[in-house]
Scaffold this active site. Structure first.
Site, PDB file in Angstrom:
ATOM      1  CG  HIS A   1     108.482  19.446  -2.249  1.00  0.00           C
ATOM      2  ND1 HIS A   1     107.361  19.557  -1.463  1.00  0.00           N
ATOM      3  CD2 HIS A   1     109.049  18.265  -1.903  1.00  0.00           C
ATOM      4  CE1 HIS A   1     107.257  18.501  -0.681  1.00  0.00           C
ATOM      5  NE2 HIS A   1     108.279  17.696  -0.905  1.00  0.00           N
TER       6      HIS A   1
ATOM      7  CG  HIS B   1      98.584  20.715  -2.979  1.00  0.00           C
ATOM      8  ND1 HIS B   1      98.403  19.359  -3.004  1.00  0.00           N
ATOM      9  CD2 HIS B   1      99.508  20.963  -2.030  1.00  0.00           C
ATOM     10  CE1 HIS B   1      99.173  18.804  -2.082  1.00  0.00           C
ATOM     11  NE2 HIS B   1      99.856  19.746  -1.484  1.00  0.00           N
TER      12      HIS B   1
ATOM     13  CG  ASP C   1     105.119  25.872   0.761  1.00  0.00           C
ATOM     14  OD1 ASP C   1     104.770  24.895   0.086  1.00  0.00           O
ATOM     15  OD2 ASP C   1     105.885  25.801   1.730  1.00  0.00           O
TER      16      ASP C   1
END
Ligand code: SDX
Length: 482
Positions: free
Chosen positions: A296, A335, A391
């Site tokens: 995460h 994702h 990210d």
């Protein structure tokens, strides 16, 4: 007979008919907002089948099993909408690209929490309140200061927020009554501005612990991200230091991009923990703990470790081969919701160029670009709908800005506090809060009687005969034999 979307007109009612073939019973379930209530399935009861386990609870109604919530909604929400197939994200109806271009983080936080963009007067009051709730209790500062200098900053952030609840007894439903936040909206708003105000101060304190420097006090005359950079980088008086406004702006845009993302793991944790009516500081500590995980919010740190390990563009093919043979994870890719592209990663690329102009180009970006291009040209990744998420690029920006690697998840959790608070408030304001208590499907041992110690057979643990060797620190001086 007219047919719409393959459904004959006669049957185009917004319902689902389910037939339980064990009993022949049919039920009709209303479809609302393209969803059905899972509880409707408890109407389907059946006698135990021949040899069926009692633990299946079959006569008590059918259950729905969905480990990791792959297709289960836990709330109805008005805050954020993601179209994963189109790579679209909006907050309260405003596309993320427009907010990143035209809004500020504190304005976006207001929008998320209260549902509308603030007027000039509302925004000025909101910003003033938050920037005048940036100090933390001195005793809390002592708790943070007691942490080791090499503590991971996320551990410090989580410990600080878990401790913070002790400094706000008036805001603790355990002490003041469970209806505290139902009856007292101004108390709820006070905790919201306090948590937003103190999140940056706690983050800066975690950074100062890492560099073994005394804490710098917050400045209420600076913007939200300027103040964060000031508390991190201010050294000693007299010091006319002011953060570079270009870096403060870049961080503000990054904070907008990280502010909320509907029911991600950590926000779902905030809602789950909040449903027990515990105070919001403890909820934020729990949510931050979920975000800390490398799957995460810890992914931006893991991406840089991955790129550093790859080391050069020449090593990209062999690394991808290891990913495809499941020996490695391609951090920053994939994702649960986005199946085409993560709209935030497009904006982040522009922020990267802004920051590289100020701080110099981060060399690892060459490997990141080569790795991305190779993965997006490879059927293994495209067939699994894997592409760069938010990210993948953010860590490169933080590295170019000189933040320590383990501080990156803190730069994710600070802005995400606005999303946590928005969902926490939405849940309590709904008047329909019930404690979250998922069902389970039990497949363990059936009922058996206790076995006295001398009558037992020794059984393996995890395929091993007994516990693994657990090392103890015993000095060699104690292990000598006379
Ligand atoms: C964030 O939820 C949110 O909104 C999160 C977030 C937010 O703003 O809050 O967007 C922020 O957390 C972004 C994600 C950051 N995490 C990472 O970058 C870690 C790497 N990514 C993966 O761990 C993974 O893609 C997840 C966790 C992000 C999503 O996992 P899913 O949806 O459970 O996907 P999956 O594990 O079912 O994978 C499907 C297939 C599997 O292969 P097969 O079993 O079909 O052979 O894809 C493979 C997986 O092995 N796969 C990957 C991969 N991600 C999925 N293979 C290699 N590298 C990856 N990154």
């Amino acid at each position: 007979m007219a047919v719409t979307n393959g459904i004959p007109a006669a049957n185009s009612k917004n319902t689902l008919t389910v037939t339980d073939n064990r009993t022949g019973k049919s039920i009709e379930i209303a479809i609302t907002n393209n969803s059905i209530p899972a509880a409707a399935f408890t109407q389907l009861k059946a006698p135990y089948g021949a040899g069926e386990r009692e633990e299946n609870d079959t006569p008590y109604g059918l259950r729905v099993l969905d480990p990791s919530f792959v297709n289960t909604a836990m709330i109805t929400s008005e805050i954020t909408y993601i179209d994963g197939n189109k790579g679209f994200l909006m907050h309260r109806g405003y596309p993320i690209e427009q907010l990143a271009e035209k809004s500020s983080y504190l304005e976006t936080a207001y929008l998320l929490i209260y549902g509308e963009l603030p007027s000039a007067a509302q925004y000025s009051r909101w910003q003033w309140e938050i920037m005048h709730h940036t100090f933390v209790a001195e005793d809390l500062a002592h708790i943070v200061r007691s942490m080791r200098y090499d503590s991971h900053p996320m551990s410090i952030f989580i410990a600080a927020f878990a401790s913070m609840s002790a400094f706000a007894p008036e805001a603790n439903p355990a002490l003041q009554g469970q209806d505290l936040y139902v009856l007292n909206k101004s108390l709820m708003n006070k905790q919201i501005v306090r948590i937003l105000g103190k999140a940056t101060t706690i983050a800066a304190m975690a950074y100062r612990i890492r560099i073994n420097r005394p804490f710098a006090l917050p400045r209420s005359d600076l913007s939200y991200t300027e103040n964060l950079l000031y508390m991190m980088d201010h050294m000693a008086e007299p010091d006319s230091f002011r953060p570079d406004p270009r870096l403060a702006k870049a961080l503000d845009i990054l904070f907008i991009l990280h502010a909320d993302h509907e029911m991600n793991c950590s926000t779902a944790t905030m809602v789950h923990v909040g449903s027990s009516l515990v105070d919001p500081y403890s909820c934020v500590a729990a949510a931050a703990s979920a975000l800390y995980g490398p799957l995460h919010g810890g992914a931006n740190e893991a991406v840089i470790r991955m790129l550093t390990k790859i080391g050069s563009v020449d090593n990209v093919p062999s690394f991808l081969a290891r990913v495809k043979s499941k020996q490695e994870l391609l951090f920053g890719f994939g994702h649960r919701v986005y199946r085409e592209t993560d709209p935030r990663s497009k904006v982040i690329r522009q922020v990267a160029d802004m920051v590289f102009k100020v701080c110099g180009r981060e060399p690892l970006i060459e490997i990141a670009i080569a790795l991305r291009d190779a993965a997006l040209a490879d059927e293994y990744f495209t067939s699994r709908k894997l592409f760069p998420n938010v990210d993948y690029w953010s860590g490169l920006i933080y590295k170019a800005m000189g933040f320590p690697l383990d501080f990156y998840p803190v730069l994710f959790v600070v802005p995400r506090v606005a999303g946590y608070l928005a969902h926490w408030k939405q849940q309590l304001d709904s008047g329909k809060n019930k404690i979250s208590r998922p069902r389970q499907v039990y497949v363990g041992k059936s009922r058996r009687d206790y076995v006295d110690l001398n009558d037992r057979q020794e059984r393996d643990i995890d395929g091993k005969n007994g516990l693994d060797e657990i090392p103890h620190y015993i000095s060699k001086r104690r292990l000598t034999k006379l």
